[in-house]
Design a protein around this motif. Structure first.
Motif, PDB file in Angstrom:
ATOM      1  N   PRO A 232       7.496  -4.676   5.256  1.00 41.23           N
ATOM      2  CA  PRO A 232       6.084  -4.780   4.874  1.00 41.23           C
ATOM      3  C   PRO A 232       5.497  -3.419   4.518  1.00 41.23           C
ATOM      4  N   VAL A 233       4.681  -3.390   3.480  1.00 40.86           N
ATOM      5  CA  VAL A 233       4.025  -2.163   3.030  1.00 40.86           C
ATOM      6  C   VAL A 233       2.590  -2.178   3.566  1.00 40.86           C
ATOM      7  N   ASN A 234       2.254  -1.184   4.359  1.00 44.95           N
ATOM      8  CA  ASN A 234       0.928  -1.122   4.971  1.00 44.95           C
ATOM      9  C   ASN A 234      -0.069  -0.302   4.161  1.00 44.95           C
ATOM     10  N   SER A 235       0.421   0.628   3.345  1.00 44.09           N
ATOM     11  CA  SER A 235      -0.487   1.484   2.598  1.00 44.09           C
ATOM     12  C   SER A 235       0.249   2.071   1.406  1.00 44.09           C
ATOM     13  N   ALA A 236      -0.502   2.366   0.345  1.00 44.04           N
ATOM     14  CA  ALA A 236       0.061   2.969  -0.856  1.00 44.04           C
ATOM     15  C   ALA A 236      -1.006   3.843  -1.495  1.00 44.04           C
ATOM     16  N   ALA A 237      -0.579   4.951  -2.112  1.00 48.49           N
ATOM     17  CA  ALA A 237      -1.515   5.894  -2.733  1.00 48.49           C
ATOM     18  C   ALA A 237      -0.915   6.428  -4.018  1.00 48.49           C
ATOM     19  N   LEU A 238      -1.786   6.741  -4.982  1.00 51.62           N
ATOM     20  CA  LEU A 238      -1.374   7.256  -6.286  1.00 51.62           C
ATOM     21  C   LEU A 238      -1.605   8.755  -6.351  1.00 51.62           C
ATOM     22  N   SER A 239      -0.628   9.481  -6.911  1.00 50.56           N
ATOM     23  CA  SER A 239      -0.753  10.922  -7.057  1.00 50.56           C
ATOM     24  C   SER A 239      -1.779  11.249  -8.146  1.00 50.56           C
ATOM     25  N   PRO A 240      -2.639  12.238  -7.914  1.00 55.17           N
ATOM     26  CA  PRO A 240      -3.618  12.604  -8.945  1.00 55.17           C
ATOM     27  C   PRO A 240      -3.027  13.421 -10.088  1.00 55.17           C
ATOM     28  N   ASN A 241      -1.835  13.996  -9.905  1.00 53.29           N
ATOM     29  CA  ASN A 241      -1.254  14.898 -10.907  1.00 53.29           C
ATOM     30  C   ASN A 241      -0.026  14.331 -11.603  1.00 53.29           C
ATOM     31  N   TYR A 242       0.730  13.502 -10.913  1.00 56.30           N
ATOM     32  CA  TYR A 242       2.006  13.027 -11.447  1.00 56.30           C
ATOM     33  C   TYR A 242       2.035  11.507 -11.442  1.00 56.30           C
ATOM     34  N   ASP A 243       3.010  10.967 -12.151  1.00 58.30           N
ATOM     35  CA  ASP A 243       3.201   9.511 -12.169  1.00 58.30           C
ATOM     36  C   ASP A 243       4.019   9.102 -10.950  1.00 58.30           C
ATOM     37  N   HIS A 244       3.456   9.374  -9.792  1.00 61.86           N
ATOM     38  CA  HIS A 244       4.127   9.077  -8.539  1.00 61.86           C
ATOM     39  C   HIS A 244       3.234   8.203  -7.670  1.00 61.86           C
ATOM     40  N   VAL A 245       3.854   7.370  -6.861  1.00 60.58           N
ATOM     41  CA  VAL A 245       3.144   6.569  -5.869  1.00 60.58           C
ATOM     42  C   VAL A 245       3.911   6.669  -4.555  1.00 60.58           C
ATOM     43  N   VAL A 246       3.199   6.842  -3.465  1.00 58.78           N
ATOM     44  CA  VAL A 246       3.824   6.922  -2.154  1.00 58.78           C
ATOM     45  C   VAL A 246       3.482   5.662  -1.372  1.00 58.78           C
ATOM     46  N   LEU A 247       4.490   5.107  -0.712  1.00 58.43           N
ATOM     47  CA  LEU A 247       4.337   3.881   0.059  1.00 58.43           C
ATOM     48  C   LEU A 247       4.622   4.171   1.528  1.00 58.43           C
ATOM     49  N   GLY A 248       3.839   3.585   2.398  1.00 55.86           N
ATOM     50  CA  GLY A 248       4.066   3.701   3.835  1.00 55.86           C
ATOM     51  C   GLY A 248       4.056   2.335   4.474  1.00 55.86           C
ATOM     52  N   GLY A 249       4.948   2.144   5.422  1.00 51.40           N
ATOM     53  CA  GLY A 249       5.032   0.837   6.085  1.00 51.40           C
ATOM     54  C   GLY A 249       6.142   0.838   7.115  1.00 51.40           C
ATOM     55  N   GLY A 250       6.871  -0.251   7.172  1.00 51.69           N
ATOM     56  CA  GLY A 250       7.950  -0.377   8.141  1.00 51.69           C
ATOM     57  C   GLY A 250       7.902  -1.725   8.808  1.00 51.69           C
ATOM     58  N   GLN A 251       8.786  -1.891   9.752  1.00 52.97           N
ATOM     59  CA  GLN A 251       8.851  -3.158  10.464  1.00 52.97           C
ATOM     60  C   GLN A 251       7.556  -3.423  11.214  1.00 52.97           C
TER      61      GLN A 251
END
Length: 472
Positions: free
Chosen positions: A378-397
């Motif tokens: 399950p993904v609990n949170s996600a954020a978009l980078s302001p400078n690059y075409d990157h997205v970071v995902l945080g979650g876990g069991q």
């Protein structure tokens, strides 16, 4: 302790060394080494007094043998306290050179230039002591690994629920399942202050455009407005159920918050105009939108404050007008609850995080689905980078299953995906439980994560991150 030629605290461990057990033998061996006679090679065995290679002798033994221990100290901020962490190795105590005679060798070459012309000692390249970091742990200090060096923020006793930067990025606000609202300096992790007043878990936090006011929503059935600089409570808005989401509009004049569907009360989205004191005093919003089907689990303001985008427990996405309250758009791309919604810097896109193990990218105006980022948990949170075409995902069991799962199986890493290619290109470990909230710094040079373990970690990217180019 003395380190001159008269003080010889270290003895060679080689049985063939002529200096075994006596300092006179060491003097003789040193003379042979200096002259390069008889073809005798230097003793390959480390000196016990050095303690540098083997890491077996303690600091007490080094002191007893006449050695010196010099540990320069570097100030490292951990939470709101400043700790000192050793950063260098030990100074080598004075010791004589030694030689042994296992076999006959060709004549030794001319000695290298002396480190000290008076003593005639050769320069020795030292290795990093193996037991240095073990000694750190005995002192209660945390080892900071090479590469991305996280700053660990310890200001909560319960699980983190949300973290958020202000617009400039110099402040980081954190809330958790305890009544504490903390604000930190993002550059060094120093705690600036605490907003005290809530009596239950705090689910959400937001700061306005110029960081004058802070808005928090709690399970104590209240939404509170604070003065950011002084910490004074400016307004208390009571509700019938827990406040799940809250936020300022683009201008900072209108606030919205949503309440949970519980204890016989349905879910509502309430809008208050801070320019009208009567609304605050009478606790009467100028607009209240009911949500009968499924409660809102995450909500943010849309572009220019014209609407709000709400994610529901059922996986639906709704766009509500901030003026009339009508539903402007509705899509259902997720099959399970939406845990988090975060906008891009220009507010043209937003990313959602869901319990269906995916994060998805949408257009802010039309709610058109653009991209999907898939994981195994399950993904609990996600954020978009302001400078690059990157997205970071945080979650876990799921948090309820964490006690029976190792960190490797639980997938507690922060995961980086390319925005266009939907491919994962990096992971960052650190948390001992699911990550509940992630946020990029507005300048894109760092990101923060808050977990079920109650810690917030600020990660500053190393140069390799900015030089990285994704190969399609």
């Amino acid at each position: 302790m003395g380190s001159g030629p008269e003080s010889r605290p270290s003895l060679c461990l080689s049985p063939d060394c002529p200096g075994e057990g006596n300092s006179d033998g060491h003097k003789e061996a040193e003379q042979l080494q200096r002259k390069g006679q008889d073809g005798k090679r230097p003793c390959p065995h480390p000196l016990r007094g050095d303690g540098f290679w083997e890491g077996t002798n303690t600091d007490d033994e080094t002191e007893a043998q006449g050695g010196q221990l010099t540990v320069p100290r570097i100030s490292t901020t951990v939470g709101s306290r400043s700790a000192h962490e050793p950063a260098a190795g030990r100074r080598r105590p004075a010791s004589a050179a030694a030689a042994c005679h296992p076999t006959e060798r060709p004549p030794a070459p001319e000695p290298a230039p002396a480190l000290n012309a008076d003593e005639g000692r050769r320069p020795i390249i030292r290795k990093w002591p193996r037991n240095l970091f073990r000694s750190y742990s005995r002192c209660g200090l945390r080892r900071v690994t090479a590469g991305m060096k996280p700053i660990l923020l310890q200001g909560h006793e319960r699980s983190i629920t949300q973290i958020k930067y202000n617009r400039e990025g110099d402040l980081l606000f954190t809330v958790a399942k305890d009544p504490i609202v903390n604000v930190w300096y993002s550059v060094n992790g120093e705690r600036l202050g605490t907003y005290m007043g809530h009596t239950g878990a705090v689910w959400c936090v937001d700061a306005d455009w110029d960081t004058k006011h802070v808005l928090t929503g709690s399970a104590d059935n209240s939404c509170r407005l604070w003065d950011c600089e002084t910490g004074k409570q400016l307004a208390l808005l009571k509700t019938n159920s827990a406040v799940r989401t809250c936020g300022f509009d683009f201008g900072g004049n209108i606030i919205m918050f949503s309440t949970d569907k519980q204890m016989g009360y349905q879910c509502f989205v309430s809008f208050f105009d801070l320019r009208d004191p009567s609304q605050i005093d009478n606790n009467e919003p100028y607009m209240k939108i009911p949500c009968n089907d499924s409660k809102i689990t995450s909500a943010v303001w849309g572009p220019l404050g014209e609407c709000i985008i709400a994610g529901h427990e059922s996986g639906e996405l709704n766009q509500y007008s901030a003026k009339s309250g009508e539903v402007l758009a509705n899509v259902k791309e997720h099959s399970r609850q939406i845990n988090d919604i975060q906008l891009s810097r220009d507010m043209t896109m937003f990313v959602t995080a869901s319990k269906d193990n995916t994060a998805k990218l949408f257009d802010s105006t039309t709610l058109e689905h653009q991209k999907t980022f898939r994981t195994e948990r399950p993904v609990n949170s996600a954020a978009l980078s302001p400078n690059y075409d990157h997205v970071v995902l945080g979650g876990g069991q799921e948090a309820m299953d964490v006690t029976t799962t190792s960190t490797r199986i639980g997938k507690f890493e922060a995961r980086f995906f390319h925005l266009a290619f939907e491919e994962e290109f990096g992971r960052v470990k650190g948390h001992f439980g699911p990550i509940n909230s992630v946020a990029f710094h507005p300048d894109g040079k760092s990101y923060s994560s808050g977990g079920e373990d109650g810690y917030v970690r600020i990660h500053y990217f190393d140069p390799q991150y900015f030089e990285f180019e994704f190969e399609a």
